[in-house]
Design an enzyme around this catalytic site. Structure first.
Site, PDB file in Angstrom:
ATOM      1  N   LYS A 118      26.195  39.835  27.261  1.00 14.32           N
ATOM      2  CA  LYS A 118      27.131  38.746  26.971  1.00 14.32           C
ATOM      3  C   LYS A 118      28.411  39.379  26.428  1.00 14.32           C
ATOM      4  O   LYS A 118      28.468  39.841  25.293  1.00 14.32           O
ATOM      5  CB  LYS A 118      26.538  37.787  25.951  1.00 14.32           C
ATOM      6  CG  LYS A 118      27.416  36.601  25.682  1.00 14.32           C
ATOM      7  CD  LYS A 118      26.678  35.564  24.853  1.00 14.32           C
ATOM      8  CE  LYS A 118      27.551  34.365  24.571  1.00 14.32           C
ATOM      9  NZ  LYS A 118      28.710  34.657  23.735  1.00 14.32           N
ATOM     10  N   CYS A 400      17.339  16.225  -6.022  1.00 14.73           N
ATOM     11  CA  CYS A 400      18.543  16.378  -5.200  1.00 14.73           C
ATOM     12  C   CYS A 400      19.745  16.462  -6.143  1.00 14.73           C
ATOM     13  O   CYS A 400      19.646  16.129  -7.326  1.00 14.73           O
ATOM     14  CB  CYS A 400      18.654  15.154  -4.288  1.00 14.73           C
ATOM     15  SG  CYS A 400      20.182  15.078  -3.355  1.00 14.73           S
TER      16      CYS A 400
HETATM   17  S1  IVH Z   1      27.091  32.261  31.883  1.00 14.42           S
HETATM   18  C1  IVH Z   1      26.778  27.705  31.780  1.00 14.42           C
HETATM   19  N1  IVH Z   1      27.128  34.857  31.732  1.00 14.42           N
HETATM   20  O1  IVH Z   1      29.483  33.393  26.914  1.00 14.42           O
HETATM   21  C2  IVH Z   1      26.700  29.147  31.594  1.00 14.42           C
HETATM   22  N2  IVH Z   1      28.419  33.637  30.159  1.00 14.42           N
HETATM   23  O2  IVH Z   1      28.706  30.189  25.773  1.00 14.42           O
HETATM   24  C3  IVH Z   1      28.011  29.776  31.567  1.00 14.42           C
HETATM   25  N3  IVH Z   1      29.719  34.991  28.613  1.00 14.42           N
HETATM   26  O3  IVH Z   1      32.098  31.432  26.942  1.00 14.42           O
HETATM   27  C4  IVH Z   1      28.075  31.095  31.019  1.00 14.42           C
HETATM   28  N4  IVH Z   1      29.083  36.958  29.400  1.00 14.42           N
HETATM   29  O4  IVH Z   1      32.297  33.070  28.815  1.00 14.42           O
HETATM   30  C5  IVH Z   1      27.573  33.719  31.209  1.00 14.42           C
HETATM   31  N5  IVH Z   1      27.092  37.154  31.735  1.00 14.42           N
HETATM   32  C6  IVH Z   1      27.541  36.030  31.219  1.00 14.42           C
HETATM   33  C7  IVH Z   1      28.450  36.001  30.126  1.00 14.42           C
HETATM   34  C8  IVH Z   1      28.862  34.771  29.630  1.00 14.42           C
HETATM   35  C9  IVH Z   1      29.823  36.321  28.499  1.00 14.42           C
HETATM   36  C10 IVH Z   1      30.402  33.996  27.771  1.00 14.42           C
HETATM   37  C11 IVH Z   1      30.996  32.839  28.519  1.00 14.42           C
HETATM   38  C12 IVH Z   1      30.893  31.665  27.585  1.00 14.42           C
HETATM   39  C13 IVH Z   1      29.901  32.112  26.587  1.00 14.42           C
HETATM   40  C14 IVH Z   1      28.670  31.235  26.638  1.00 14.42           C
END
Ligand code: IVH
Length: 674
Positions: A118, A400
């Site tokens: 990521k 609380c």
């Molecule tokens: S898939 C619906 N793959 O992580 C799924 N995201 O919240 C879409 N990111 O802002 C994302 N590397 O830009 C995907 N290999 C990867 C990624 C990735 C970085 C980022 C993306 C998004 C955040 C996910």
């Protein structure tokens, strides 16, 4: 003037200067001072803020430096929303992710997953028509992106043309700056991610060109025609089109492989030339991704497994308790400020009473603190060798902050005693009430710009807002007199509040913050009530009983949710507050958009479990094909689909009496031509 006042004035003057220089450089592309002078001023301010943290609270110089995003960009709707990912932090979260997928698809075997680092950058979506880069968008709010084509075009790793293209394709990926490249510009930005984000949103693309941006492609949005069968094939193909694909992408299946992969990538993380904050796991097969679909914010087929991040040693000075909007009491350790991965941490969560006694955490203990991404820092462990002999066990308060007794509940699902203590007074407890207000104005609820958590804290302290309806009846003459509020910010606030007065029933139900009723359940309930008047019947005890008895027909609404709704509306103060809230709003009835398809105008009901899919998926498919799902067997029902596993006899009996079409699982697939 006292010394303090002098320092504050000097600091603010310097801040003003920095803002001016910054604007000239980044927004007008016309620097008015040399780089050296700019850097010297920034350094002075950072030092002043470090020595005097109260100054940093007024204005943080780190947040000024860099580029102020321009709001000049044209907005374009993403043809498929750019969703975000839900997070996993440990093996249990990953097992839970896998289990949910299997339940939804009604399968037992492990699915193949695509594992991808990521990248911690900024996402972008590139539209290619007949192979030509036509426009590029930022994520924006996920629905509408900003047209930043000119800036994206400066990135050499984004091809302007692709070979053998489909008719239309949106290529999605992450714009980032390599760690090496960041070195030469690091005095202008807080971190590489900030630098990438700021330069992507410059109005002058010549400015963007100066920053060495890079791009990793990781997926697609819309594509016509659909040509790929799985994510791995898609990534291979993106490479053929000329995109950079991260070299650490691979296929993975079992939880053991996931764990191994996680520690392997984590161990080489610091040697990579770009920031990575975890691993994204995606169900590899695209048609299964399609079947899984998404919930309100994130796809069911993907998850971000975050790295355990950074740790530091500190000392606990005090243990306090905080009250959440659902009454949960969370103990928090006030620690000696310590830098954990570049961020100064002075509070760390201790989770709950059980966690404190399990780890035997005490005041004055030396502890290991961990911060993972954007989650709240936590105390991991205690160094008992550093403990004084006088140290005493921490006694968890039973009351609380409002003074009333808290209790631990017994979970209806696990039948075990909850680890969390709760105050059950709802709006009667001032501390819960304040947290509920923060939830009401939050992004997924009313999303009121200019009314964030800090403003709520302040308005609450000054008694400007006490209940939800006060938000919509603000006394602006009081606000005008407050520090930091001017004509423009007040006008903006008025505008934002007025614009959010109109709200659809599902959002309203979500926003009032009934425990266990999240966005999805709120939609299900809104679809059941449809009209605001019907929802209001919950206020009347007798009607409420009838409603609660019929709710277990609804998907996702079980004993736990029903009990929670009952508890919420059995509290008369809650009812008074919600009624007065409703009186200042314009709540629209919920109308689920009925799609058209093979089952248009048909009313369907399911009973029992199926072999090839879960009931949730069957319902989704029925709705995708235009059907309406009914909760009870009535004359209006067209089909009762009966699964083999434990169907309700009574439903079948009533349907037979009413001459309704009964379908087996196979006949149901025939009906769909599947
Ligand atoms: S898939 C619906 N793959 O992580 C799924 N995201 O919240 C879409 N990111 O802002 C994302 N590397 O830009 C995907 N290999 C990867 C990624 C990735 C970085 C980022 C993306 C998004 C955040 C996910």
């Amino acid at each position: 003037m006292t010394d303090n006042k002098n320092i504050k004035k000097l600091y603010l003057d310097k801040i003003d200067k920095l803002i001016k220089y910054n604007r000239a450089y980044f927004e007008k592309d016309n620097p008015i001072v040399t780089d050296e002078k700019f850097d010297k001023l920034k350094k002075e301010l950072l030092e002043m803020a470090r020595e005097n943290p109260s100054l940093k609270k007024i204005k943080n110089p780190e947040k000024i430096v860099g580029s102020k995003p321009s709001d000049k960009f044209k907005k374009i709707k993403h043809s498929q929303p750019m969703l975000s990912l839900s997070n996993a932090f440990n093996k249990e979260d990953m097992l839970d992710f896998k289990k949910k997928i299997k339940n939804y698809l009604n399968i037992t075997e492990d699915l193949e997953l695509s594992s991808e680092p990521k990248i911690d950058g900024i996402s972008a979506s590139l539209r290619y028509i007949e192979g030509k880069l036509t426009y590029g968008l930022s994520r924006g709010d996920g629905i509408f992106g900003e047209d930043i084509t000119d800036n994206l075009s400066t990135i050499s790793q984004i091809p302007k043309k692709i070979n053998n293209p489909p008719k239309i394709v949106d290529v999605r990926g992450e714009v980032y700056i390599s760690k090496k490249d960041f070195e030469s510009i690091k005095n202008k930005f807080a971190n590489p991610r900030n630098a990438a984000g700021g330069s992507l949103r410059q109005k002058n693309s010549n400015e963007t060109k100066k920053i060495p941006l890079k791009f990793f492609a990781y997926g697609i949005g819309k594509i016509e025609p659909k040509i790929f069968k799985d994510q791995t094939e898609l990534l291979e193909n993106l490479k053929k089109w000329g995109f950079q694909i991260n070299q650490h992408c691979k296929k993975i299946k079992s939880i053991q492989e996931i764990e191994k992969n996680h520690s392997e990538l984590e161990s080489i993380r610091s040697s990579l030339d770009y920031d990575v904050d975890g691993i994204v796991y995606k169900v590899n097969n695209l048609s299964l991704q399609n079947r899984l679909g998404s919930t309100s914010n994130s796809p069911r087929w993907a998850i971000a497994y975050k790295f355990s991040s950074v740790k530091a040693i500190s000392k606990i000075n005090e243990i306090i308790i905080q009250v959440g909007r659902t009454g949960a009491i969370t103990p928090v350790a006030k620690i000696d400020p310590v830098t954990v991965g570049g961020v100064v941490v002075s509070n760390a969560t201790l989770h709950n009473e059980d966690e404190i006694s399990r780890k035997d955490i005490r005041v004055n203990d030396t502890v290991l603190v961990q911060r993972a991404g954007d989650v709240i820092p936590q105390v991991l462990s205690v160094d008992k060798t550093k403990r004084s002999t006088k140290s005493k066990k921490f006694i968890f308060p039973e009351k609380c902050l409002c003074g009333y007794k808290t209790k631990k509940e017994i979970s209806l699902t696990t039948k075990k005693i909850d680890a969390v203590r709760r105050c059950s007074r709802g709006y009667e407890c001032n501390f819960i009430a304040k947290e509920k207000l923060k939830h009401i104005v939050s992004k997924d609820a009313f999303d009121i710009d200019g009314l964030g958590k800090k403003v709520i804290d302040n308005f609450w302290k000054l008694k400007i807002i006490k209940t939800p309806s006060d938000i919509f009846n603000l006394d602006y003459t009081k606000i005008e007199k407050l520090d930091g509020w001017g004509d423009l910010s007040i006008a903006n606030l008025k505008n934002a509040i007025n614009n959010s007065r109109k709200v659809v029933l599902d959002k309203f139900i979500f926003s009032i913050g009934i425990r266990h009723i999240g966005q999805e359940n709120a939609k299900t309930l809104a679809n059941y009530f449809k009209k605001v008047e019907k929802f209001s019947e919950l206020f009347i005890q007798k009607k409420r009983k009838e409603i609660l008895n019929s709710l277990d027909e609804l998907d996702g609404i079980g004993e736990t949710q029903i009990k929670s709704i009952e508890d919420f509306f059995s509290n008369s103060k809650n009812i008074t507050i919600i009624q007065s809230f409703m009186s200042v709003l314009d709540i629209k009835n919920y109308e689920k958009k009925i799609k058209s398809g093979k089952l248009s105008n048909k009313n369907i009901m399911f009973t029992g479990g199926f072999e090839k899919m879960s009931r949730s998926e069957a319902k989704t498919i029925a709705e995708e094909n235009g059907a309406k799902i009914l909760g009870t067997v009535t004359k209006k029902l067209d089909y009762l689909v009966i699964g083999n596993s434990k169907p309700t006899k009574k439903k079948i009996q009533t349907a037979k009496e009413l001459n309704i079409n009964l379908l087996t699982e196979d006949k149901w697939y025939d009906l769909l031509d599947r």
